[in-house]
Design an enzyme around this catalytic site. Structure first.
Site, PDB file in Angstrom:
ATOM      1  N   TYR A 240       0.085   4.086   9.456  1.00 35.03           N
ATOM      2  CA  TYR A 240      -1.025   4.717   9.053  1.00 35.03           C
ATOM      3  C   TYR A 240      -1.525   6.020  10.276  1.00 35.03           C
ATOM      4  O   TYR A 240      -2.058   5.431  11.153  1.00 35.03           O
ATOM      5  CB  TYR A 240      -2.552   4.566   8.662  1.00 35.03           C
ATOM      6  CG  TYR A 240      -2.230   3.239   7.640  1.00 35.03           C
ATOM      7  CD1 TYR A 240      -1.113   2.705   6.507  1.00 35.03           C
ATOM      8  CD2 TYR A 240      -3.560   1.985   7.102  1.00 35.03           C
ATOM      9  CE1 TYR A 240      -0.972   2.223   5.907  1.00 35.03           C
ATOM     10  CE2 TYR A 240      -3.610   1.277   5.991  1.00 35.03           C
ATOM     11  CZ  TYR A 240      -2.287   1.374   5.168  1.00 35.03           C
ATOM     12  OH  TYR A 240      -2.037   0.421   4.510  1.00 35.03           O
TER      13      TYR A 240
ATOM     14  N   LEU B   6      -8.033   1.816  -7.729  1.00 36.87           N
ATOM     15  CA  LEU B   6      -8.665   3.474  -8.505  1.00 36.87           C
ATOM     16  C   LEU B   6      -6.645   4.207  -9.288  1.00 36.87           C
ATOM     17  O   LEU B   6      -7.257   4.657  -9.482  1.00 36.87           O
ATOM     18  CB  LEU B   6      -9.649   4.396  -8.224  1.00 36.87           C
ATOM     19  CG  LEU B   6     -10.670   3.673  -7.660  1.00 36.87           C
ATOM     20  CD1 LEU B   6     -11.189   4.492  -6.999  1.00 36.87           C
ATOM     21  CD2 LEU B   6     -11.441   2.781  -9.016  1.00 36.87           C
ATOM     22  N   ALA B   7      -6.062   3.618  -8.682  1.00 31.50           N
ATOM     23  CA  ALA B   7      -4.590   4.450  -9.296  1.00 31.50           C
ATOM     24  C   ALA B   7      -4.808   5.527  -8.328  1.00 31.50           C
ATOM     25  O   ALA B   7      -4.462   6.298  -8.691  1.00 31.50           O
ATOM     26  CB  ALA B   7      -3.980   4.128 -10.176  1.00 31.50           C
TER      27      ALA B   7
ATOM     28  N   ASN C 119     -18.785   2.841  -4.684  1.00 27.70           N
ATOM     29  CA  ASN C 119     -17.634   1.689  -5.158  1.00 27.70           C
ATOM     30  C   ASN C 119     -18.297   0.327  -5.168  1.00 27.70           C
ATOM     31  O   ASN C 119     -17.911  -0.711  -5.389  1.00 27.70           O
ATOM     32  CB  ASN C 119     -16.543   1.754  -3.765  1.00 27.70           C
ATOM     33  CG  ASN C 119     -15.526   3.053  -4.000  1.00 27.70           C
ATOM     34  OD1 ASN C 119     -16.349   3.515  -5.339  1.00 27.70           O
ATOM     35  ND2 ASN C 119     -15.191   3.231  -2.968  1.00 27.70           N
TER      36      ASN C 119
END
Length: 322
Positions: free
Chosen positions: A54, A210-211, A295
């Site tokens: 990352y 959430l794709a 969320n």
């Protein structure tokens, strides 16, 4: 917040967690990361996910510095990282013993931590024998650099082979898999991995509930907001894969269900993932505090997902594996 055992292990992780993919080092600096991480803790999140890949390691540096500056007690949080893509050199990627050991040490240095709680093999490495990787992961655990190890996006066959090797050698097998899982991507979690939950007590820490934002409905007109993930240069490829007309029609069809429940579509989608009993934790992502707060409310939506509501969702998405 509910806390669930990570698979058959004794480690307890928050039902919703937070991951640094895309955001840390690409969109957020240390100051912003501290604000988001503390917001997560205030909502009961204790599990934070990262990877050596990352932002080319910068995400680990930011998370480590933020946690240190926040002054958190290390035993209060569960931190994971993933090993596979460590650099451009021939031995700086993959799951050889060399890279597993060197990559783990480098991650810990960036995180400024003595250990991570969970370390994952970020992808399968077809050029390295699985036995070599199993032995290397156990070496990492034996040295106290991690407490548990797992896999990410491995096949059921590969996970089974790792377990058979571990059992034959009296070693520790992978206790957790980290697959993509959402209303539009379900086959591995609901079909392929089914025997693993019983046979090996495999836990799941799933990503992309959430794709990549598609299941929020914000892309339904195929307009990409400038501050969204799909607007980032390195992630534009995702929009080409995700903004398919049929998928967007399904997302549109979910909106009335969310409206009747009185919740945003994003909370419905996250709650749906978390309601799967085989999912230990759903990894969420956010770049703003209000997104985290929204969320986290998904926890309260889980009890609303009655069999009748779940059936309505199935009728719309029609994505259940055969």
């Amino acid at each position: 917040m509910e806390y669930k055992n990570l698979g058959r292990s004794g480690l307890k992780v928050s039902q919703l967690s937070y991951g640094a993919w895309v955001s840390f080092g690409t969109q957020l600096d240390v100051k912003e990361a501290k604000s988001l991480l503390q917001c997560c803790r205030d909502h009961g999140v204790n599990f934070f996910d990262n990877a050596e890949a990352y932002a080319s390691g910068l995400a680990e540096e930011i998370m480590g510095q933020a946690i240190r500056e926040l002054g958190w007690k290390r035993s209060d949080v569960v931190v994971s990282t993933k090993i596979f893509w460590g650099g451009s050199g021939p031995n700086e990627k993959g799951l050889s013993r060399k890279h597993v050991v060197e990559g783990t040490k480098a991650s810990l240095k960036r995180l400024e931590m003595d250990y991570v709680d969970v370390i994952y093999c970020h992808r399968p490495d077809t050029t390295t024998p699985i036995e070599e990787t199993v032995r290397a992961m156990n070496y990492v655990i034996d040295n106290g650099w991690a407490f548990y190890w797992g896999t990410s996006e491995w096949s059921a066959e590969q996970i089974t082979e790792a377990w058979r090797i571990a059992e034959r050698l009296d070693l520790v097998g992978p206790i957790v898999e980290q697959p993509e899982y959402n209303l539009l991507s379900r086959t591995k979690v609901e079909s392929e991995y089914l025997p693993l939950y019983t046979n090996y007590g495999l836990g799941l820490t799933t990503w992309s509930p959430l794709a990549s934002g598609v299941l929020t409905g914000k892309y339904n007109k195929k307009v990409i907001p400038p501050d969204s993930r799909f607007a980032l240069e390195n992630f534009k490829y995702l929009s080409n894969q995700s903004l398919d007309d049929e998928l967007l029609r399904k997302v549109e069809g979910l909106k009335p269900i969310a409206e009747e429940l009185g919740v945003p579509l994003s909370q419905l989608a996250i709650a749906w993932c978390a309601s799967n009993p085989n999912v230990s934790s759903v990894i969420t992502g956010a770049t703003k505090k209000f997104q985290i707060e929204e969320n986290m409310k998904a926890i309260d939506v889980i009890p609303l997902l009655t069999p009748a509501v779940m059936e309505r969702i199935e009728t719309v998405v029609q994505s259940k594996p055969n």
